[in-house]
Design a protein around this motif. Structure first.
Motif, mmCIF file in Angstrom:
data_model
loop_
_atom_site.group_PDB
_atom_site.id
_atom_site.type_symbol
_atom_site.label_atom_id
_atom_site.label_comp_id
_atom_site.label_asym_id
_atom_site.label_seq_id
_atom_site.Cartn_x
_atom_site.Cartn_y
_atom_site.Cartn_z
ATOM 1 N N PRO A 71 49.386 33.196 9.946
ATOM 2 C CA PRO A 71 48.296 33.494 10.858
ATOM 3 C C PRO A 71 47.777 34.913 11.316
ATOM 4 N N VAL A 72 48.427 35.909 10.580
ATOM 5 C CA VAL A 72 48.218 37.140 10.804
ATOM 6 C C VAL A 72 46.849 37.901 9.901
ATOM 7 N N TRP A 73 46.500 36.782 8.922
ATOM 8 C CA TRP A 73 45.531 37.007 7.812
ATOM 9 C C TRP A 73 44.370 36.212 8.272
ATOM 10 N N PRO A 74 43.112 36.752 7.871
ATOM 11 C CA PRO A 74 42.137 35.709 7.859
ATOM 12 C C PRO A 74 42.300 34.854 6.803
ATOM 13 N N ALA A 75 42.148 33.556 6.819
ATOM 14 C CA ALA A 75 43.039 32.574 6.052
ATOM 15 C C ALA A 75 42.073 32.664 4.550
ATOM 16 N N THR A 76 40.907 32.756 4.400
ATOM 17 C CA THR A 76 40.127 32.576 3.281
ATOM 18 C C THR A 76 40.389 33.859 2.541
ATOM 19 N N LEU A 77 40.566 35.014 3.198
ATOM 20 C CA LEU A 77 40.796 36.330 2.285
ATOM 21 C C LEU A 77 42.271 36.185 1.802
ATOM 22 N N VAL A 107 47.425 42.439 13.995
ATOM 23 C CA VAL A 107 46.460 43.740 14.269
ATOM 24 C C VAL A 107 45.255 43.347 13.903
ATOM 25 N N VAL A 108 44.900 42.253 13.055
ATOM 26 C CA VAL A 108 43.531 41.964 12.720
ATOM 27 C C VAL A 108 42.568 41.507 13.790
ATOM 28 N N LYS A 118 48.094 25.519 15.549
ATOM 29 C CA LYS A 118 46.748 25.122 15.388
ATOM 30 C C LYS A 118 46.253 26.111 14.327
ATOM 31 N N ARG A 119 46.357 27.297 14.368
ATOM 32 C CA ARG A 119 45.933 28.245 13.368
ATOM 33 C C ARG A 119 46.589 28.087 12.136
ATOM 34 N N MET A 120 47.850 27.919 11.954
ATOM 35 C CA MET A 120 48.601 27.685 10.826
ATOM 36 C C MET A 120 48.076 26.316 9.966
ATOM 37 N N LEU A 124 46.109 26.215 6.483
ATOM 38 C CA LEU A 124 46.366 25.568 5.204
ATOM 39 C C LEU A 124 45.337 24.800 4.767
ATOM 40 N N GLU A 125 44.272 24.268 5.621
ATOM 41 C CA GLU A 125 43.050 23.676 5.301
ATOM 42 C C GLU A 125 42.177 24.634 4.287
ATOM 43 N N ALA A 126 42.333 25.724 4.822
ATOM 44 C CA ALA A 126 41.354 26.757 4.101
ATOM 45 C C ALA A 126 41.852 27.037 2.693
#
Length: 284
Positions: A71-77, A107-108, A118-120, A124-126
């Protein structure tokens, strides 16, 4: 049980130039896997950079994050970066993933410690979408060459939800930095979650431990500093558990063999590249 070694990418004030040489020496010595541990708010090298450097410096050894915090990353990136490392390495990457919770990792812009579960799940879907070759951003292009890419996943964490994700999405489980007797119940919980999901066989079970052989006290100090964000009790536990002698290392190997670990990865707590050969002589 396989024996892997971590990269010194998480060592405080690491000399980053040693990472490629460390990786090459580890492969030559016969370790099974190169692992990473990482934090964003820390004077060290990020997991994706270290894994990419190791991929370019090696040919056969496995690569594994133990664990990255999704969750600390934008998922697609993140999915795109991992797909690139998988391609560069020729398919040697396994993505060890967890939820996290250290505030200074988030920090993003747009990320926080709220709604991590939920973000996790959304991440995973992304990942699956990008790795399966779906078009990115509503445009005309996929994010990976060749149609699709496989990035096996292992999961860390203690919550029931983490174990359910492991059983649904993953190939296995990565335990935290704890002595083998404390890992037993989480390995058992991982096996039970696997069975409850109706998966065949059993999960791949990976344990981690820390070591320093050239300068043990420096290594223990580095480990304590790294984990101080989790509180003094846990920092004391990890630093006291840094393996600093041949006898202790052999005992640690046996203790994880006895509880059914499939792989044990020894993470370094200094960037002394001679520790690769020292460790190999003892545990391989």
């Amino acid at each position: 049980m396989k024996i892997g070694i971590g990269l010194p990418s998480q060592v405080r004030e690491v000399d980053a130039t040693v990472i490629p040489a460390w990786a090459a020496k580890a492969e030559e010595a016969g370790f099974s896997t190169l692992g990473t541990v990482g934090r964003i708010a820390y004077p060290a090298v990020l997991d994706t950079v270290a894994l990419a450097a190791a991929a370019g410096a090696t040919h056969t050894i496995g690569l594994l994050s133990t664990v990255m915090l999704a969750p600390v990353w934008p998922a697609t990136l993140l999915a795109k970066e991992l797909a690139g490392i998988q391609a560069v390495s020729g398919g040697r990457l396994t993505f060890g993933v967890g939820v996290g919770g250290r505030p200074d990792d988030f920090v993003v812009e747009g990320t926080s410690t709220k709604d991590l579960g939920k973000r996790m799940d959304a991440a995973l879907e992304a990942y699956r979408d990008l790795w399966s070759g779906k078009l990115v951003g509503g445009g005309d292009n996929a994010g990976v060459p060749g149609g699709s890419v496989e990035v096996p996943m292992l999961f860390g964490g203690f919550a029931p939800a983490a174990l359910r994700r492991m059983a649904r999405w993953g190939e296995g489980y990565v335990a935290g930095a704890m002595p083998a007797p404390q890992v037993v119940p989480v390995f058992d919980a991982a096996r039970e979650a696997w069975r409850a999901e109706g998966r065949d066989g059993g999960p791949r079970l990976v344990a981690i431990a820390y070591f320093a052989l050239g300068d043990v006290e420096k290594g223990r100090g580095n480990a304590h500093h790294y984990y101080s964000v989790a509180g003094p009790e846990y920092a004391d536990l990890v630093s006291a558990g840094v393996n600093g002698s041949a006898d202790v290392l052999r005992e640690t190997v046996k203790s994880f063999q006895d509880i059914g670990a499939d792989e044990l990865i020894f993470h370094p707590t200094t960037d002394d590249v001679d520790d690769v050969a020292r460790l190999a002589e003892i545990v391989l």
